[in-house]
Scaffold this motif. Structure first.
Motif, PDB file in Angstrom:
ATOM      1  N   GLY A 166       5.089 -22.657 -56.088  1.00  0.00           N
ATOM      2  CA  GLY A 166       6.182 -22.446 -55.146  1.00  0.00           C
ATOM      3  C   GLY A 166       5.984 -23.155 -53.820  1.00  0.00           C
ATOM      4  O   GLY A 166       6.870 -23.143 -52.965  1.00  0.00           O
ATOM      5  N   SER A 167       4.814 -23.795 -53.619  1.00  0.00           N
ATOM      6  CA  SER A 167       4.575 -24.543 -52.383  1.00  0.00           C
ATOM      7  C   SER A 167       5.446 -25.793 -52.360  1.00  0.00           C
ATOM      8  O   SER A 167       5.677 -26.424 -53.389  1.00  0.00           O
ATOM      9  N   THR A 168       5.925 -26.149 -51.191  1.00  0.00           N
ATOM     10  CA  THR A 168       6.784 -27.318 -51.050  1.00  0.00           C
ATOM     11  C   THR A 168       6.370 -28.123 -49.826  1.00  0.00           C
ATOM     12  O   THR A 168       5.820 -27.595 -48.866  1.00  0.00           O
ATOM     13  N   MET A 169       6.660 -29.431 -49.865  1.00  0.00           N
ATOM     14  CA  MET A 169       6.481 -30.275 -48.701  1.00  0.00           C
ATOM     15  C   MET A 169       7.725 -30.169 -47.838  1.00  0.00           C
ATOM     16  O   MET A 169       8.845 -30.173 -48.348  1.00  0.00           O
ATOM     17  N   LEU A 170       7.522 -30.075 -46.526  1.00  0.00           N
ATOM     18  CA  LEU A 170       8.656 -29.955 -45.617  1.00  0.00           C
ATOM     19  C   LEU A 170       9.505 -31.213 -45.601  1.00  0.00           C
ATOM     20  O   LEU A 170      10.708 -31.160 -45.398  1.00  0.00           O
ATOM     21  N   ALA A 171       8.880 -32.368 -45.773  1.00  0.00           N
ATOM     22  CA  ALA A 171       9.599 -33.638 -45.721  1.00  0.00           C
ATOM     23  C   ALA A 171       8.703 -34.711 -46.309  1.00  0.00           C
ATOM     24  O   ALA A 171       7.580 -34.440 -46.731  1.00  0.00           O
ATOM     25  N   CYS A 172       9.227 -35.928 -46.353  1.00  0.00           N
ATOM     26  CA  CYS A 172       8.417 -37.044 -46.854  1.00  0.00           C
ATOM     27  C   CYS A 172       7.207 -37.252 -45.947  1.00  0.00           C
ATOM     28  O   CYS A 172       7.284 -37.033 -44.733  1.00  0.00           O
ATOM     29  N   PRO A 173       6.074 -37.683 -46.515  1.00  0.00           N
ATOM     30  CA  PRO A 173       4.910 -37.996 -45.687  1.00  0.00           C
ATOM     31  C   PRO A 173       5.252 -39.069 -44.651  1.00  0.00           C
ATOM     32  O   PRO A 173       6.115 -39.916 -44.875  1.00  0.00           O
ATOM     33  N   CYS A 174       4.564 -39.019 -43.513  1.00  0.00           N
ATOM     34  CA  CYS A 174       4.801 -39.969 -42.426  1.00  0.00           C
ATOM     35  C   CYS A 174       3.521 -40.710 -42.081  1.00  0.00           C
ATOM     36  O   CYS A 174       2.434 -40.128 -42.080  1.00  0.00           O
ATOM     37  N   THR A 175       3.660 -41.985 -41.768  1.00  0.00           N
ATOM     38  CA  THR A 175       2.552 -42.748 -41.208  1.00  0.00           C
ATOM     39  C   THR A 175       2.574 -42.567 -39.695  1.00  0.00           C
ATOM     40  O   THR A 175       3.598 -42.798 -39.051  1.00  0.00           O
ATOM     41  N   VAL A 176       1.456 -42.109 -39.145  1.00  0.00           N
ATOM     42  CA  VAL A 176       1.331 -41.922 -37.705  1.00  0.00           C
ATOM     43  C   VAL A 176       0.440 -43.040 -37.169  1.00  0.00           C
ATOM     44  O   VAL A 176      -0.754 -43.078 -37.458  1.00  0.00           O
ATOM     45  N   SER A 177       1.040 -43.965 -36.436  1.00  0.00           N
ATOM     46  CA  SER A 177       0.289 -45.078 -35.866  1.00  0.00           C
ATOM     47  C   SER A 177      -0.161 -44.712 -34.467  1.00  0.00           C
ATOM     48  O   SER A 177       0.650 -44.293 -33.629  1.00  0.00           O
ATOM     49  N   THR A 178      -1.462 -44.836 -34.227  1.00  0.00           N
ATOM     50  CA  THR A 178      -2.023 -44.526 -32.916  1.00  0.00           C
ATOM     51  C   THR A 178      -2.748 -45.738 -32.374  1.00  0.00           C
ATOM     52  O   THR A 178      -2.800 -46.789 -33.010  1.00  0.00           O
ATOM     53  N   GLU A 179      -3.334 -45.570 -31.194  1.00  0.00           N
ATOM     54  CA  GLU A 179      -4.064 -46.662 -30.582  1.00  0.00           C
ATOM     55  C   GLU A 179      -5.366 -46.951 -31.334  1.00  0.00           C
ATOM     56  O   GLU A 179      -6.007 -47.965 -31.092  1.00  0.00           O
ATOM     57  N   LYS A 180      -5.732 -46.047 -32.244  1.00  0.00           N
ATOM     58  CA  LYS A 180      -6.913 -46.283 -33.072  1.00  0.00           C
ATOM     59  C   LYS A 180      -6.460 -46.656 -34.478  1.00  0.00           C
ATOM     60  O   LYS A 180      -5.831 -47.679 -34.669  1.00  0.00           O
ATOM     61  N   LEU A 181      -6.746 -45.820 -35.467  1.00  0.00           N
ATOM     62  CA  LEU A 181      -6.372 -46.114 -36.839  1.00  0.00           C
ATOM     63  C   LEU A 181      -5.176 -45.279 -37.251  1.00  0.00           C
ATOM     64  O   LEU A 181      -5.044 -44.121 -36.839  1.00  0.00           O
ATOM     65  N   PRO A 182      -4.290 -45.812 -38.095  1.00  0.00           N
ATOM     66  CA  PRO A 182      -3.150 -45.021 -38.561  1.00  0.00           C
ATOM     67  C   PRO A 182      -3.596 -43.937 -39.531  1.00  0.00           C
ATOM     68  O   PRO A 182      -4.640 -44.029 -40.170  1.00  0.00           O
ATOM     69  N   SER A 183      -2.813 -42.887 -39.630  1.00  0.00           N
ATOM     70  CA  SER A 183      -3.099 -41.814 -40.572  1.00  0.00           C
ATOM     71  C   SER A 183      -1.813 -41.448 -41.301  1.00  0.00           C
ATOM     72  O   SER A 183      -0.713 -41.822 -40.886  1.00  0.00           O
ATOM     73  N   LEU A 184      -1.979 -40.732 -42.392  1.00  0.00           N
ATOM     74  CA  LEU A 184      -0.833 -40.236 -43.145  1.00  0.00           C
ATOM     75  C   LEU A 184      -0.752 -38.737 -42.924  1.00  0.00           C
ATOM     76  O   LEU A 184      -1.749 -38.031 -43.073  1.00  0.00           O
ATOM     77  N   MET A 185       0.422 -38.235 -42.558  1.00  0.00           N
ATOM     78  CA  MET A 185       0.589 -36.822 -42.251  1.00  0.00           C
ATOM     79  C   MET A 185       1.685 -36.229 -43.130  1.00  0.00           C
ATOM     80  O   MET A 185       2.712 -36.857 -43.370  1.00  0.00           O
ATOM     81  N   TRP A 186       1.430 -35.020 -43.632  1.00  0.00           N
ATOM     82  CA  TRP A 186       2.481 -34.284 -44.335  1.00  0.00           C
ATOM     83  C   TRP A 186       2.211 -32.794 -44.190  1.00  0.00           C
ATOM     84  O   TRP A 186       1.091 -32.383 -43.925  1.00  0.00           O
ATOM     85  N   ALA A 187       3.261 -32.002 -44.306  1.00  0.00           N
ATOM     86  CA  ALA A 187       3.144 -30.559 -44.108  1.00  0.00           C
ATOM     87  C   ALA A 187       3.621 -29.824 -45.347  1.00  0.00           C
ATOM     88  O   ALA A 187       4.566 -30.243 -46.018  1.00  0.00           O
ATOM     89  N   VAL A 188       2.963 -28.701 -45.651  1.00  0.00           N
ATOM     90  CA  VAL A 188       3.265 -27.907 -46.840  1.00  0.00           C
ATOM     91  C   VAL A 188       3.444 -26.453 -46.434  1.00  0.00           C
ATOM     92  O   VAL A 188       2.721 -25.936 -45.578  1.00  0.00           O
ATOM     93  N   GLU A 189       4.421 -25.793 -47.051  1.00  0.00           N
ATOM     94  CA  GLU A 189       4.600 -24.358 -46.873  1.00  0.00           C
ATOM     95  C   GLU A 189       4.739 -23.702 -48.232  1.00  0.00           C
ATOM     96  O   GLU A 189       5.176 -24.333 -49.202  1.00  0.00           O
ATOM     97  N   HIS A 190       4.357 -22.435 -48.284  1.00  0.00           N
ATOM     98  CA  HIS A 190       4.447 -21.691 -49.541  1.00  0.00           C
ATOM     99  C   HIS A 190       5.750 -20.890 -49.565  1.00  0.00           C
ATOM    100  O   HIS A 190       5.766 -19.673 -49.661  1.00  0.00           O
ATOM    101  N   LYS A 191       6.849 -21.612 -49.452  1.00  0.00           N
ATOM    102  CA  LYS A 191       8.178 -21.023 -49.547  1.00  0.00           C
ATOM    103  C   LYS A 191       9.158 -22.181 -49.590  1.00  0.00           C
ATOM    104  O   LYS A 191       8.778 -23.325 -49.324  1.00  0.00           O
ATOM    105  N   PRO A 192      10.419 -21.955 -49.922  1.00  0.00           N
ATOM    106  CA  PRO A 192      11.376 -23.062 -49.994  1.00  0.00           C
ATOM    107  C   PRO A 192      11.418 -23.849 -48.693  1.00  0.00           C
ATOM    108  O   PRO A 192      11.227 -23.309 -47.607  1.00  0.00           O
ATOM    109  N   SER A 193      11.677 -25.136 -48.811  1.00  0.00           N
ATOM    110  CA  SER A 193      11.722 -26.008 -47.641  1.00  0.00           C
ATOM    111  C   SER A 193      12.697 -25.488 -46.598  1.00  0.00           C
ATOM    112  O   SER A 193      13.777 -24.998 -46.916  1.00  0.00           O
ATOM    113  N   LEU A 194      12.295 -25.594 -45.332  1.00  0.00           N
ATOM    114  CA  LEU A 194      13.168 -25.179 -44.233  1.00  0.00           C
ATOM    115  C   LEU A 194      14.233 -26.220 -43.941  1.00  0.00           C
ATOM    116  O   LEU A 194      15.162 -25.972 -43.179  1.00  0.00           O
ATOM    117  N   LEU A 195      14.084 -27.400 -44.540  1.00  0.00           N
ATOM    118  CA  LEU A 195      14.990 -28.501 -44.246  1.00  0.00           C
ATOM    119  C   LEU A 195      15.946 -28.709 -45.406  1.00  0.00           C
ATOM    120  O   LEU A 195      15.536 -28.812 -46.547  1.00  0.00           O
TER     121      LEU A 195
END
Length: 220
Positions: A166-195
């Motif tokens: 029943g866990s869902t991702m809130l949205a598509c993963p995002c690339t976060v570009s910073t002044e150092k190295l980029p990272s991939l970010m995503w969020a998960v909740e254990h209930k239907p998506s809020l979006l």
């Protein structure tokens, strides 16, 4: 919109299109090392049950490893049990639990972090995953993009398969570009998506709150 990140000031946030799971193949073993066959990642994830996860074994071979499932008394116990002081989970105002993964993780630590993520979700917390490469020059080729195609157990879809049913991702993963190295970010909740459709990525970013300056946790 947040402007600060543990890896430095954010320069850009963009929706990340992952390489298709249908086009990635692997050799899969079960937890007892029995060969399940060579298959696509899509097919492999059908074998991954909640509270188990895909683990890299060698080359293009992966195993299904069980997570340690907390009992009822542990669900509301110490949140950082099993993690060293350096690996404690981060939490900031307006956000869920933040878990940091490297593109070259220690297998036992990865399993521990995923077990904690599973526990947090059962408690009703939102879990935010951040995948990034280490700054070691010897590992400079092991980027996030490299991991998405060559370390299939670190992909958001693989990790989601290990989380409570029943866990869902809130949205598509995002690339976060910073002044150092980029990272991939995503969020998960254990209930239907809020979006409910629309520009899910930008709306999710707004819901994730505002980054507050602080010490940068080291990659695993």
């Amino acid at each position: 919109m947040f402007t600060e990140h543990p890896s430095g000031r954010i320069e850009a946030v963009q929706k990340k299109e992952l390489p298709s799971a249908h086009g990635l193949s692997l050799r899969l073993l079960d937890s007892g090392h029995s060969i399940l066959g060579t298959m696509t990642l899509t097919e492999a994830l059908r074998h991954v049950e909640p509270a188990s996860h895909l683990a890299h074994w060698k080359e293009d071979t992966y195993r299904i490893i069980p997570l340690r499932i907390p009992d009822k008394t542990e669900l509301f116990g110490c949140e950082t049990r099993g993690l060293t002081q350096r690996k404690k989970v981060f939490k900031r105002k307006g956000r869920g639990k933040e878990l940091y993964l490297s593109t070259t993780p220690d297998p036992m630590l990865l399993s521990t972090i995923l077990s904690k993520a599973y526990t947090f979700l059962l408690r009703g917390a939102r879990v935010e995953f951040h995948l990034r490469q280490k700054t070691d020059r010897k590992l400079e080729d092991m980027t996030v993009d490299w991991a998405l195609e060559n370390r299939l157990h670190l992909r958001p879809d693989s990790i989601l398969a290990a989380m409570p049913k029943g866990s869902t991702m809130l949205a598509c993963p995002c690339t976060v570009s910073t002044e150092k190295l980029p990272s991939l970010m995503w969020a998960v909740e254990h209930k239907p998506s809020l979006l409910g459709g629309g520009d899910a990525t930008s709306r999710a970013i707004k819901q994730l709150g505002t980054w507050s300056p602080g010490p940068a946790p080291e990659a695993d």
